[in-house]
Design an enzyme around this catalytic site. Structure first.
Site, PDB file in Angstrom:
ATOM      1  N   CYS A  83     -14.152 -13.671 -19.319  1.00 23.20           N
ATOM      2  CA  CYS A  83     -13.936 -14.461 -20.992  1.00 23.20           C
ATOM      3  C   CYS A  83     -15.077 -13.266 -21.088  1.00 23.20           C
ATOM      4  O   CYS A  83     -16.090 -12.517 -20.950  1.00 23.20           O
ATOM      5  CB  CYS A  83     -14.525 -15.040 -20.682  1.00 23.20           C
ATOM      6  SG  CYS A  83     -13.084 -16.003 -20.357  1.00 23.20           S
ATOM      7  N   ASP A 103      -1.190 -23.445 -23.085  1.00 19.16           N
ATOM      8  CA  ASP A 103      -2.949 -23.531 -23.833  1.00 19.16           C
ATOM      9  C   ASP A 103      -2.875 -22.253 -24.445  1.00 19.16           C
ATOM     10  O   ASP A 103      -2.019 -20.893 -24.389  1.00 19.16           O
ATOM     11  CB  ASP A 103      -3.804 -23.440 -22.229  1.00 19.16           C
ATOM     12  CG  ASP A 103      -3.355 -21.987 -21.343  1.00 19.16           C
ATOM     13  OD1 ASP A 103      -2.216 -21.549 -21.881  1.00 19.16           O
ATOM     14  OD2 ASP A 103      -4.145 -21.726 -20.470  1.00 19.16           O
ATOM     15  N   TYR A 156      -7.844  -7.360 -11.942  1.00 19.57           N
ATOM     16  CA  TYR A 156      -7.886  -9.067 -12.404  1.00 19.57           C
ATOM     17  C   TYR A 156      -8.275  -8.846 -13.546  1.00 19.57           C
ATOM     18  O   TYR A 156      -9.144  -7.875 -13.462  1.00 19.57           O
ATOM     19  CB  TYR A 156      -9.395  -9.418 -11.473  1.00 19.57           C
ATOM     20  CG  TYR A 156      -8.951 -10.946 -11.617  1.00 19.57           C
ATOM     21  CD1 TYR A 156      -8.020 -12.043 -12.642  1.00 19.57           C
ATOM     22  CD2 TYR A 156     -10.687 -11.340 -12.581  1.00 19.57           C
ATOM     23  CE1 TYR A 156      -8.096 -13.526 -12.503  1.00 19.57           C
ATOM     24  CE2 TYR A 156     -10.471 -13.010 -12.771  1.00 19.57           C
ATOM     25  CZ  TYR A 156      -9.276 -13.580 -13.182  1.00 19.57           C
ATOM     26  OH  TYR A 156      -9.904 -14.536 -13.682  1.00 19.57           O
ATOM     27  N   ARG A 157      -7.468  -9.473 -14.724  1.00 20.11           N
ATOM     28  CA  ARG A 157      -7.585  -9.217 -15.924  1.00 20.11           C
ATOM     29  C   ARG A 157      -7.538 -11.066 -17.204  1.00 20.11           C
ATOM     30  O   ARG A 157      -6.797 -11.267 -16.679  1.00 20.11           O
ATOM     31  CB  ARG A 157      -6.825  -8.263 -16.835  1.00 20.11           C
ATOM     32  CG  ARG A 157      -5.517  -8.910 -16.205  1.00 20.11           C
ATOM     33  CD  ARG A 157      -5.084  -7.704 -17.165  1.00 20.11           C
ATOM     34  NE  ARG A 157      -2.872  -7.987 -16.863  1.00 20.11           N
ATOM     35  CZ  ARG A 157      -2.558  -6.172 -16.552  1.00 20.11           C
ATOM     36  NH1 ARG A 157      -2.516  -5.711 -17.053  1.00 20.11           N
ATOM     37  NH2 ARG A 157      -0.786  -7.368 -17.072  1.00 20.11           N
ATOM     38  N   GLY A 158      -8.665 -10.615 -18.083  1.00 14.60           N
ATOM     39  CA  GLY A 158      -8.634 -11.555 -19.204  1.00 14.60           C
ATOM     40  C   GLY A 158      -7.132 -11.575 -19.584  1.00 14.60           C
ATOM     41  O   GLY A 158      -6.814 -10.830 -20.410  1.00 14.60           O
ATOM     42  N   MET A 159      -6.652 -12.724 -19.984  1.00 11.09           N
ATOM     43  CA  MET A 159      -5.131 -12.761 -20.593  1.00 11.09           C
ATOM     44  C   MET A 159      -5.323 -12.855 -22.082  1.00 11.09           C
ATOM     45  O   MET A 159      -4.284 -11.921 -23.117  1.00 11.09           O
ATOM     46  CB  MET A 159      -4.681 -14.402 -20.297  1.00 11.09           C
ATOM     47  CG  MET A 159      -4.298 -14.691 -19.235  1.00 11.09           C
ATOM     48  SD  MET A 159      -3.347 -13.430 -18.440  1.00 11.09           S
ATOM     49  CE  MET A 159      -1.600 -14.422 -19.164  1.00 11.09           C
ATOM     50  N   GLY A 204      -9.551 -18.930 -11.596  1.00 14.88           N
ATOM     51  CA  GLY A 204      -9.126 -17.766 -11.577  1.00 14.88           C
ATOM     52  C   GLY A 204      -9.455 -16.490 -10.675  1.00 14.88           C
ATOM     53  O   GLY A 204      -8.651 -16.070  -9.903  1.00 14.88           O
ATOM     54  N   GLY A 225     -15.345 -20.011 -15.243  1.00 17.40           N
ATOM     55  CA  GLY A 225     -16.135 -20.219 -14.546  1.00 17.40           C
ATOM     56  C   GLY A 225     -17.160 -20.181 -12.974  1.00 17.40           C
ATOM     57  O   GLY A 225     -18.339 -20.730 -12.625  1.00 17.40           O
ATOM     58  N   GLU A 246     -10.557 -10.737 -26.358  1.00 18.01           N
ATOM     59  CA  GLU A 246     -10.807 -11.249 -25.902  1.00 18.01           C
ATOM     60  C   GLU A 246     -11.530 -11.569 -24.046  1.00 18.01           C
ATOM     61  O   GLU A 246     -11.965 -12.877 -24.031  1.00 18.01           O
ATOM     62  CB  GLU A 246     -11.686 -12.645 -25.919  1.00 18.01           C
ATOM     63  CG  GLU A 246     -11.783 -12.554 -28.008  1.00 18.01           C
ATOM     64  CD  GLU A 246     -11.004 -13.942 -28.410  1.00 18.01           C
ATOM     65  OE1 GLU A 246     -11.516 -15.064 -27.631  1.00 18.01           O
ATOM     66  OE2 GLU A 246     -11.152 -14.208 -30.071  1.00 18.01           O
TER      67      GLU A 246
HETATM   68  P1  XMP Z   1     -12.138 -17.205 -13.641  1.00 26.66           P
HETATM   69  O1  XMP Z   1     -14.536 -18.160 -13.463  1.00 26.66           O
HETATM   70  O2  XMP Z   1     -12.226 -18.778 -12.824  1.00 26.66           O
HETATM   71  O3  XMP Z   1     -11.561 -18.329 -15.472  1.00 26.66           O
HETATM   72  O4  XMP Z   1     -11.643 -16.102 -13.543  1.00 26.66           O
HETATM   73  C1  XMP Z   1     -10.691 -18.152 -15.439  1.00 26.66           C
HETATM   74  C2  XMP Z   1      -9.975 -18.816 -17.244  1.00 26.66           C
HETATM   75  O5  XMP Z   1     -10.521 -17.771 -17.835  1.00 26.66           O
HETATM   76  C3  XMP Z   1      -9.541 -17.755 -19.081  1.00 26.66           C
HETATM   77  N1  XMP Z   1      -9.472 -17.200 -19.608  1.00 26.66           N
HETATM   78  C4  XMP Z   1      -9.972 -16.213 -19.950  1.00 26.66           C
HETATM   79  N2  XMP Z   1     -11.049 -16.312 -20.955  1.00 26.66           N
HETATM   80  N3  XMP Z   1     -10.887 -14.367 -22.262  1.00 26.66           N
HETATM   81  C5  XMP Z   1     -11.331 -15.803 -22.153  1.00 26.66           C
HETATM   82  O6  XMP Z   1     -11.858 -15.807 -23.172  1.00 26.66           O
HETATM   83  C6  XMP Z   1      -9.833 -13.916 -21.547  1.00 26.66           C
HETATM   84  O7  XMP Z   1      -8.656 -12.625 -21.948  1.00 26.66           O
HETATM   85  C7  XMP Z   1      -9.388 -14.584 -20.751  1.00 26.66           C
HETATM   86  N4  XMP Z   1      -8.498 -14.828 -19.921  1.00 26.66           N
HETATM   87  C8  XMP Z   1      -8.689 -16.376 -18.484  1.00 26.66           C
HETATM   88  C9  XMP Z   1      -8.301 -18.962 -18.499  1.00 26.66           C
HETATM   89  O8  XMP Z   1      -9.012 -20.503 -19.105  1.00 26.66           O
HETATM   90  C10 XMP Z   1      -8.319 -19.275 -16.959  1.00 26.66           C
HETATM   91  O9  XMP Z   1      -8.379 -19.633 -16.009  1.00 26.66           O
END
Ligand code: XMP
Length: 475
Positions: free
Chosen positions: A306, A249, A384-387, A360, A339, A413
């Protein structure tokens, strides 16, 4: 211009129901073309959500965890191996240690392998004893020879067999019971090790009847790979370690390199299911399936950390994305990724045809999520952080061979945040599954496919959403 909707824009119209108890619904589903789950929940391949502890618990509960890829190859393989070794009725290849080792060697091996005991072998691989924490408890000279500490072969209870397949679960249980043992080595006539039965494994089997397992009784686990740098080497090693499903992914999965990588992995490793993503359109779904995807991960920008949509202006509100992709996937499972904030969102995603949801934020902050628990403003929290956040990018740079990033010009992002500490993941999953089961009973659906058939969505206004959330006010 079409209008895109997300979970909070809709509700499901209640339907006639003959479901007498929430326990009477089946939540079984498909993760991918060949793999099945007992609960439709996948823990996200994020470095603050899924490593071996979370993945083990998820599989025990009937879902699955995907080990993230911002680890070195060796670390990611080790995480997969830990999950694969966490449940067995017979461990076919138990860890061993040489008889001429010292206490220091045993401690180091225990740390490296994350286990607490070893079978002891000589240079010809003959069983000569067993060493457990009890044997070492009062030993403190690091150069104490293992032979002085271990329980020697002469005092061991073991069973002689031709192959480990000869012993089934019931026999294993009876053997342990008969000998009141915690560990029972299986050996052949030449005293070579064929397997190991442990009481812990037998107990786990009784404790987790819902667990998702492979043919050898080991928990299922997934691992993520990227589309550049060391992806091929990673895939080879992960497959060797017994990974059950791969996730390829990237943020924008409808991408030339992803399609090429996917076709290559599918042709070199046809035995393993590959989940590909992320996409948010019918065209993206069709192209991934044409390239060999066994499941489609859907979601561009809906996740709780995100910022993709803000930064790039791209994305599709998640419910519409799921519906478009489900229609295009024609039966190939769709994973609604990101989401999901409430159990009701999960019900909507599944009613829209997703086969499972990836979580997540709802699982970040659990005891089993990686990372330390810290105190902030008097409350226990976990990161907890975005990838695609700065911090994750820095982490990735030190883990992925060939990945280089200039953090000064990096455009994130995703964001970094903290989550309140939530306790054990089984409690969180228990709440979510309770919500799902109730949701199914509101639709009169005994199974998830039946829920899709019966689902009738109604669009709601902001006032409708306000009315839907608890809003009592005491004046
Ligand atoms: P939730 O809403 O459950 O979403 O926290 C988890 C999913 O978010 C995606 N994800 C990211 N999307 N920037 C993004 O645009 C990021 O930094 C990021 N980190 C994770 C990913 O699909 C995850 O499963």
């Amino acid at each position: 211009m079409r209008e895109g909707l997300t979970y909070s824009d809709v509700l499901l119209v209640p339907q006639y129901s003959d479901i007498e108890s929430r326990r009477n619904v089946s939540t079984h589903t498909r993760l991918s073309r060949r793999l099945k789950l007992h609960i439709p929940i996948v823990s996200a391949n994020m470095d603050t959500v899924t490593e071996s502890t979370m993945a083990t618990r998820m599989a025990e509960l009937g879902g699955i965890g995907i080990i993230h890829r911002f680890l070195t190859l060796a670390e990611q393989v080790r995480e997969v191996a830990k999950v694969k070794r966490s449940h067995n009725f017979v461990i076919p290849d138990p860890y061993t240690i040489q008889h001429d080792s010292t206490l220091a060697d045993v401690r180091e091996a225990m740390y490296q392998r994350s286990v607490t005991s070893f079978l002891v072998v000589d240079q010809n691989n003959h069983l000569c004893g067993i060493v457990t924490p009890r044997d070492m408890m009062f030993e403190d000279g690091l150069d104490t020879p293992l032979s002085q500490m271990m329980t020697p072969f002469e005092r061991l209870v073991y069973k002689e067999v031709g192959s480990y397949n000869e012993v089934d679960y019931e026999q294993a249980r009876q053997l342990l019971k008969a000998h009141k043992l915690e560990k029972l080595p299986l050996i052949n006539a030449e005293r070579q090790i064929i397997g190991l039965i442990t009481a812990k494994d037998i107990q786990k089997r009784l404790q987790y009847p819902q667990a998702i397992k492979d043919a050898q009784g080991r928990l299922l686990v997934g691992a993520a790979i990227g589309v550049k740098n060391d992806y091929l080497e990673r895939t080879q090693e992960l497959v060797k370690a017994g990974v059950d499903v791969l996730v390829i992914d990237i943020a924008h999965g409808h991408f030339k390199y992803l399609l090429e990588t996917l076709s290559q992995i599918k042709s070199e490793f046809p035995q393993i299911d590959v989940i590909a993503g992320n996409v948010a359109s019918a065209a993206g779904t069709r192209d991934l399936i044409a390239a060999g995807a066994d499941a489609i991960k859907v979601g561009v920008g809906p996740g709780s950390t995100c910022s993709t949509r803000i930064v790039t202006g791209s994305g599709v509100p998640q419910l519409t994305a799921v519906m478009d992709c489900v229609e295009a996937a024609k039966g190939i499972p769709v994973i609604a990724d990101g989401g999901v904030r409430y159990s009701g969102d999960m019900v909507k995603a599944l009613a829209a045809g997703a086969s499972s949801v990836m979580l997540g934020g709802l699982l970040g902050g659990c005891e089993e999520s990686p990372g330390l628990t810290r105190i902030k403003d008097g409350q226990k929290v976990k990161v907890y952080r975005g990838m695609a956040s700065y911090d994750a990018a820095r982490n990735r740079q030190s883990a992925e061979k060939g990945y280089e990033v200039d953090l000064d010009s990096y455009v994130p992002e995703g964001i970094e945040t903290v989550m309140p500490y939530k306790g054990k993941v089984h409690e969180v999953i228990g709440q979510l599954m309770g919500g799902l089961r109730s949701g199914m009973s509101y639709l009169g659906a005994h199974t998830l496919p039946e829920m899709v058939e019966k689902a009738e969505f109604v669009r709601i206004s902001p006032a409708g959403w306000h009315e839907s959330t608890p809003h009592a006010q005491y004046k």
